[in-house]
Design a protein around this motif. Structure first.
Motif: not given
Ligand SMILES: Cc1ncc(COP(=O)(O)O)c(C=O)c1O
Length: 389
Positions: A89-92, A121-123, A165-167, A226-228
């Protein structure tokens, strides 16, 4: 829910009215988003696969193959076509999954994660769910993690180290080679969060605009987010989690008898999960190819340079750092950043406010006309706010 059904016309009329309240990437001054308008091919591919369920590969082997091919293409972008993982679903979810794997592999009961102050903040979410303790490591004056401070904090309870890698705030890249050395020396898990940068850095490297290591080339890197659905121009939700090899992913493998007679292995957090995002990612990667993405990133970087040049001309604007990628951070010394953001919002600009700065993300939808108009409005707003102060 209403008792009576509505006609198609009535449903869509009501929906259109509600959806019209939303901002449009194509026509509004959206400078805060890390997502963009999806590519046409990705939209079409998505709509082909609405009913596909990657939670049951026995029914949808074609979609499962598409997902694995998409993962392999993402892997090759990050220097490891053998990578295994999922489109999620995403980076989180990707960051949570990586730490779940790290914790599952650990035989010593270690529970501490060292991570840069710049992490997303996902961490915090991951640590909360997985009962891990986060230890934030300060940044250097370049806004990247201080690797020597990280090294000093490694101890018997250190389970994992995170590099970005890309804050999120500034698009900076941590010293991944050094983090890799630390991880290998101390036998700790290294995860890289390239949710945004994963679709930027490989192309900057191609263009000769970035020289450092950020991916599986560093031998200690075990997994990468890595988020498409960010710079990959895919419809939401499309995140990617890649592991160096299958053995890592297998640490979280489960099966249930009633799906695929127990032969289906689950290596994701969710059970039923949509195939459409994976199909869309596959289509976008094939449609654009490396050269197509490279061209898009090149344009974003050129636009970023134009913006930075204009911001430098404005009295009262301080740039935090020379941008590494298409993310710009600035402050307005003497003024409250939050008041500046509010004043610009009244002029139609959507910006992100960080504790330390205001952020602009120069996305593919950030056309030249916005880049010209934004510095002019910023200049006006600053003059007005200073007059009032
Ligand atoms: C570096 C990084 N990691 C993780 C995320 C979380 O991604 P998502 O919002 O798709 O869950 C983001 C979102 O901006 C991000 O910038």
């Amino acid at each position: 829910m209403d008792e009576h059904s509505l006609s198609d016309a009535a449903v869509f009329k009501a929906l259109k009215k509600l959806l019209s309240r939303d901002a449009q990437y194509s026509s509004d001054g959206i400078l805060c988003s890390m997502c963009s308008e999806p590519l046409d091919a990705a939209r079409k591919a998505y709509s082909l696969a609405l009913e596909k369920n990657l939670g049951d590969e026995s029914l949808f082997p074609g979609t499962a193959q598409i997902e694995q091919e998409a993962v392999s293409m993402l892997g090759s972008l990050l220097s490891n076509a053998e990578a295994k993982g999922h489109i999620i679903s995403g980076g989180t979810e990707a960051n949570i999954t990586a730490l779940w794997v790290a914790r599952s592999l650990d035989k010593k009961g270690r529970r501490e994660v060292l991570l840069p102050e710049s992490t997303h903040f996902s961490f915090e979410t991951a640590a909360n769910l997985l009962e891990l303790k986060l230890v934030k490591i300060p940044l250097t004056s370049n806004f990247t993690v201080d690797a020597s401070k990280m090294r000093k904090k490694i101890g018997g309870n250190t389970l994992a180290v995170i590099g970005v890698a890309g804050s999120t705030g500034l698009g900076t890249v941590d010293p991944i080679t050094e983090l890799s050395d630390i991880a290998l020396e101390h036998d700790v898990y290294l995860h890289i969060d390239a949710a945004f940068g994963g679709f930027v850095l490989p192309f900057l490297e191609d263009l000769g605009l970035y020289k450092g290591v950020f991916d599986f080339k560093a031998p200690g890197v075990k997994s990468i987010t890595v988020d498409p659905h960010k710079m990959g121009l895919c419809p939401l939700p499309a995140g990617g989690i890649l592991f160096r090899d299958q053995s890592l992913l297998s640490a979280i493998s489960r099966s249930v008898l009633y799906i695929g007679k127990g032969r289906t292995k689950f290596t994701t957090i969710t059970g039923t999960r949509p195939g459409a995002p994976a199909v869309a990612v596959w289509a976008a990667l094939k449609r654009l190819g490396r050269s197509g993405y490279r061209q898009i990133v090149k344009q974003c970087i050129e636009n970023t340079s134009i913006l930075v040049g204009d911001l430098r001309q404005i009295d009262g604007v301080h740039l935090l750092a020379e941008p590494t990628m298409n993310i710009v951070g600035f402050t307005c010394p003497g003024l409250d950043n939050s008041i500046v953001v509010d004043a610009l919002a009244k002029k139609g600009w959507a910006l992100s406010l960080f504790p330390t700065h205001i952020r602009v993300v120069v996305m593919p939808h950030t056309e030249a006309k916005y880049l010209k108009a934004f510095p002019a409005d910023l200049k006006t707003v600053l003059a007005q706010l200073k007059e009032r102060a």
